[in-house]
Design a protein around this motif. Structure first.
Motif, PDB file in Angstrom:
ATOM      1  N   UNK A   1      36.154  37.007  46.132  1.00 46.33           N
ATOM      2  CA  UNK A   1      34.905  36.565  45.546  1.00 46.33           C
ATOM      3  C   UNK A   1      35.230  35.388  44.646  1.00 46.33           C
ATOM      4  N   UNK A   2      34.411  34.379  44.667  1.00 45.93           N
ATOM      5  CA  UNK A   2      34.683  33.204  43.854  1.00 45.93           C
ATOM      6  C   UNK A   2      34.976  31.999  44.717  1.00 45.93           C
ATOM      7  N   UNK A   3      35.475  30.950  44.073  1.00 46.46           N
ATOM      8  CA  UNK A   3      35.588  29.682  44.783  1.00 46.46           C
ATOM      9  C   UNK A   3      37.002  29.143  44.926  1.00 46.46           C
TER      10      UNK A   3
ATOM     11  N   UNK B   1      42.005  36.337  38.912  1.00 43.49           N
ATOM     12  CA  UNK B   1      42.332  35.139  38.143  1.00 43.49           C
ATOM     13  C   UNK B   1      41.075  34.709  37.393  1.00 43.49           C
ATOM     14  N   UNK B   2      41.261  34.309  36.149  1.00 43.40           N
ATOM     15  CA  UNK B   2      40.088  33.952  35.340  1.00 43.40           C
ATOM     16  C   UNK B   2      40.425  32.863  34.329  1.00 43.40           C
ATOM     17  N   UNK B   3      39.411  32.121  33.971  1.00 38.18           N
ATOM     18  CA  UNK B   3      39.508  31.043  32.997  1.00 38.18           C
ATOM     19  C   UNK B   3      39.764  31.649  31.615  1.00 38.18           C
TER      20      UNK B   3
END
Length: 91
Positions: free
Chosen positions: A6-8, A67-69
């Motif tokens: 999920x995500x870009x 993974x995240x900001x």
């Protein structure tokens, strides 16, 4: 191999493959040291992001990769939520 995403992130396959090597190395190290503990998760902190690798208790050769900001994330909450996802996961 990525089963779901999920995500870009366009490079998820590359990142997952590289993190597989991180998990393998850590498991091998624990075995070499004669440790009986199992890995709950591995945290990688980069300049701008956090990576959490959550090994699946029943299937330690598989893991959840998040993974995240860093500037927009709550690390404690993220670790809690990833553990919650693992508990709900049915394989």
């Amino acid at each position: 191999m990525v089963i779901g995403q999920s995500g870009s992130s366009a490079n998820m396959d590359v990142a997952a493959a590289g993190n597989t090597e991180v998990v393998r190395a850590q498991l091998k190290l624990l075995e070499s040291l004669g440790q009986t503990d199992s890995i709950d998760d591995i945290l990688i902190t980069l300049t701008t992001q956090y990576d959490i690798l959550r090994l699946l208790g029943e299937h330690p050769s598989m893991f959840i990769y998040l993974t995240m900001d860093k500037s927009k994330s709550n690390l404690a909450l993220a670790r809690y939520k990833v553990a919650e996802c693992e508990a709900q996961l049915v394989l």
